[in-house]
Scaffold this motif. Sequence first.
Motif, short mmCIF file in Angstrom:
data_model
loop_
_atom_site.label_atom_id
_atom_site.label_comp_id
_atom_site.label_asym_id
_atom_site.label_seq_id
_atom_site.Cartn_x
_atom_site.Cartn_y
_atom_site.Cartn_z
N TYR A 11 -139.49 -37.92 18.89
CA TYR A 11 -138.27 -37.31 18.35
C TYR A 11 -138.17 -35.85 18.78
O TYR A 11 -137.11 -35.36 19.14
CB TYR A 11 -138.26 -37.40 16.82
N LEU A 15 -135.23 -34.15 20.68
CA LEU A 15 -134.53 -33.02 20.08
C LEU A 15 -134.39 -31.88 21.06
O LEU A 15 -133.30 -31.35 21.28
CB LEU A 15 -135.34 -32.51 18.87
N LEU A 18 -131.93 -32.70 23.68
CA LEU A 18 -130.55 -32.65 23.22
C LEU A 18 -130.07 -31.24 23.00
O LEU A 18 -128.97 -30.88 23.36
CB LEU A 18 -130.42 -33.45 21.92
N LEU A 21 -129.31 -29.70 26.14
CA LEU A 21 -128.08 -30.28 26.65
C LEU A 21 -126.87 -29.62 26.03
O LEU A 21 -125.92 -29.25 26.70
CB LEU A 21 -128.04 -31.78 26.31
N VAL A 22 -126.94 -29.51 24.70
CA VAL A 22 -125.81 -28.92 23.98
C VAL A 22 -125.56 -27.51 24.49
O VAL A 22 -124.44 -27.10 24.71
CB VAL A 22 -126.09 -28.89 22.46
N SER A 25 -124.43 -27.79 28.42
CA SER A 25 -123.37 -28.68 28.87
C SER A 25 -122.01 -28.02 28.94
O SER A 25 -121.18 -28.41 29.73
CB SER A 25 -123.30 -29.88 27.95
N CYS A 26 -121.80 -27.03 28.12
CA CYS A 26 -120.46 -26.48 28.09
C CYS A 26 -120.33 -25.12 28.76
O CYS A 26 -119.29 -24.52 28.70
CB CYS A 26 -119.98 -26.39 26.65
N LEU B 17 -131.00 -34.73 11.92
CA LEU B 17 -130.70 -33.60 12.77
C LEU B 17 -130.24 -34.08 14.14
O LEU B 17 -129.28 -33.58 14.72
CB LEU B 17 -131.95 -32.73 12.92
N LEU B 18 -130.95 -35.12 14.60
CA LEU B 18 -130.63 -35.70 15.88
C LEU B 18 -129.19 -36.20 15.93
O LEU B 18 -128.43 -35.88 16.83
CB LEU B 18 -131.55 -36.88 16.14
N LEU B 21 -126.79 -33.44 15.88
CA LEU B 21 -126.71 -32.76 17.17
C LEU B 21 -125.96 -33.59 18.20
O LEU B 21 -125.20 -33.06 19.00
CB LEU B 21 -128.11 -32.44 17.69
N SER B 22 -126.20 -34.91 18.17
CA SER B 22 -125.47 -35.76 19.11
C SER B 22 -123.99 -35.64 18.88
O SER B 22 -123.20 -35.56 19.82
CB SER B 22 -125.88 -37.21 18.96
N LEU B 24 -122.50 -33.11 17.63
CA LEU B 24 -122.14 -31.80 18.11
C LEU B 24 -121.97 -31.81 19.62
O LEU B 24 -121.01 -31.30 20.17
CB LEU B 24 -123.27 -30.83 17.74
N PHE B 25 -122.96 -32.44 20.25
CA PHE B 25 -122.95 -32.49 21.71
C PHE B 25 -121.70 -33.20 22.19
O PHE B 25 -121.01 -32.75 23.08
CB PHE B 25 -124.20 -33.22 22.18
N SER B 28 -118.65 -31.02 21.35
CA SER B 28 -118.53 -29.68 21.91
C SER B 28 -117.81 -29.66 23.24
O SER B 28 -117.25 -28.66 23.62
CB SER B 28 -119.92 -29.06 22.06
N CYS B 29 -117.85 -30.73 23.95
CA CYS B 29 -117.25 -30.71 25.27
C CYS B 29 -115.89 -31.37 25.34
O CYS B 29 -115.30 -31.48 26.40
CB CYS B 29 -118.17 -31.35 26.28
#
Lengths: 240, 267
Positions: A11, A15, A18, A21-22, A25-26, B17-18, B21-22, B24-25, B28-29
Amino acid sequence: MRKMKTILSKYNLLLVLLVSLVITSCSNNEDGDTSAGLEDGKSTVIRDLAGDTNGSMGEGVDGKTKKGFDTFLFRFSDKKQIWIRNAADSTQYLKTKDWDIAFTGPYNSEVYVNKGSYQYNPGYGGSATSAVVKIDNPYAEVTEAPSDQEFSASEINKIGWAFSDAANGWFFYSLDTHLMIPIKNRTYVIHLPDGKYAKLELINAYQGNPPTVTNLNWPAPYFTFRYFVQNDGSKNLKTK
Amino acid sequence: MNMKNNFKKKVLLKALLLSFLSVLFLASCSNDDEPVKDDDVEIIDDTPSSTSNYYKVLRAENFGYTLADGNELEDKAVLYYSLVDNKAVGSEYRKTSRWDLGFSGLYSSFLSGNNGANTGNLGSGNSAIGGIYIVEQAFDEVVNVPNDAVFKTGDRIYGTDDAGDFGGGVGWYLYDFDGIFVRDGAYDNAHIAYALGEPLLLKSGNTVPARTLIVKTAKGDYAKIKMISVYKDILKREDYTRKSPKMFFTFEYVLVPKGSTKFEIKK
């Protein structure tokens, strides 16, 4: 217990993946500070040229002394900014070939080339016959002016707010933040009043040319732009 | 036991959290400008074109919605209209050739035709062959159907006119931000959109000539359109105020079949 730990670490890895990535990515393709790298040894870079900072849209804007915005003209050859404050200024400058581009409208954000034949051009009625073509390529990669046919076929009269991707303007307007967002990799090639060819990149209207602006009260308009005029009369616009 | 529980909690937390965040991810775009994609819902387009609407003056009244107070720059709503059937079309039909005129962008006021071949078009990927064009001529004076080459096929093609604020070239309406182009600049006279179906006299003494939109429909018919008003039930310019309910498009048009060279009125 061991199993738990393995799951946990998996995990954790996910995490981290991710999160990065977040974060990445933008991000846009802006390589750090946008001001750096504007100089190429050939182009003229203008930074923070103040527009009509006393002007305002609408009623009762704090600290602003007047409604509307005075137009100013700009001449490429000697970087001269010419203000049109009154009728005398208008008479003296507008219909002449002594200017190359005009900054008009809200926040001086609407740019015209000097073209006497268009009714809403500041030079309307004058003898200048400038034309402008929009090229959706990075400034440095625009190396040649298009054909004269392309210039005469161009329907671009005003370079201001781009209401769609296909529009000719130099910035988007965010309806969420009420901020201007300059369009990247868009270059304007201009056939100047004196017959020379030039390319122009309008870069920012916010002071200091920040990569992004989030504050509605960021000082504006202060223009950052760069241009190159080919003085030998050819269409060669190479700047690197 | 405690240890185990703690671990379980931690795993749960991480999982939470995962997923957060996913989300969010993913969120976000997303691009706000991108219209909502509902392509998965396939709508079979088998409606035959109506033929009863040719060669006569048709009218659309109060087509639109109320812009919420304080949210006047909202541009999320995209509207679709069928000129052939003279009726509104739901956005679920975006990828069909059932609509002919799209309203998008700021105030839903930028118009476009329906064209599947242009990737920027609202109907991108469908079989529609439409487009839009504008002329600086009064509705009655527009007699000839223009050459197909003039029609523009992108999205948000015609809206604000250069004669007013925030102009985007030749447009179908004049936006008077400060209320000084057309009136005296008083509070109630600001932020008004004047449709240019008729010539418009300005304070400067100049007159903005009337504009007529010409649309090639999704299936290749032609329409000329006179834009009359964007205000609900208010058609006279002198009655517009900044508070008048908008955007409610009222317009008149004449439709002629594919292949026509003239905008004839026979009925």
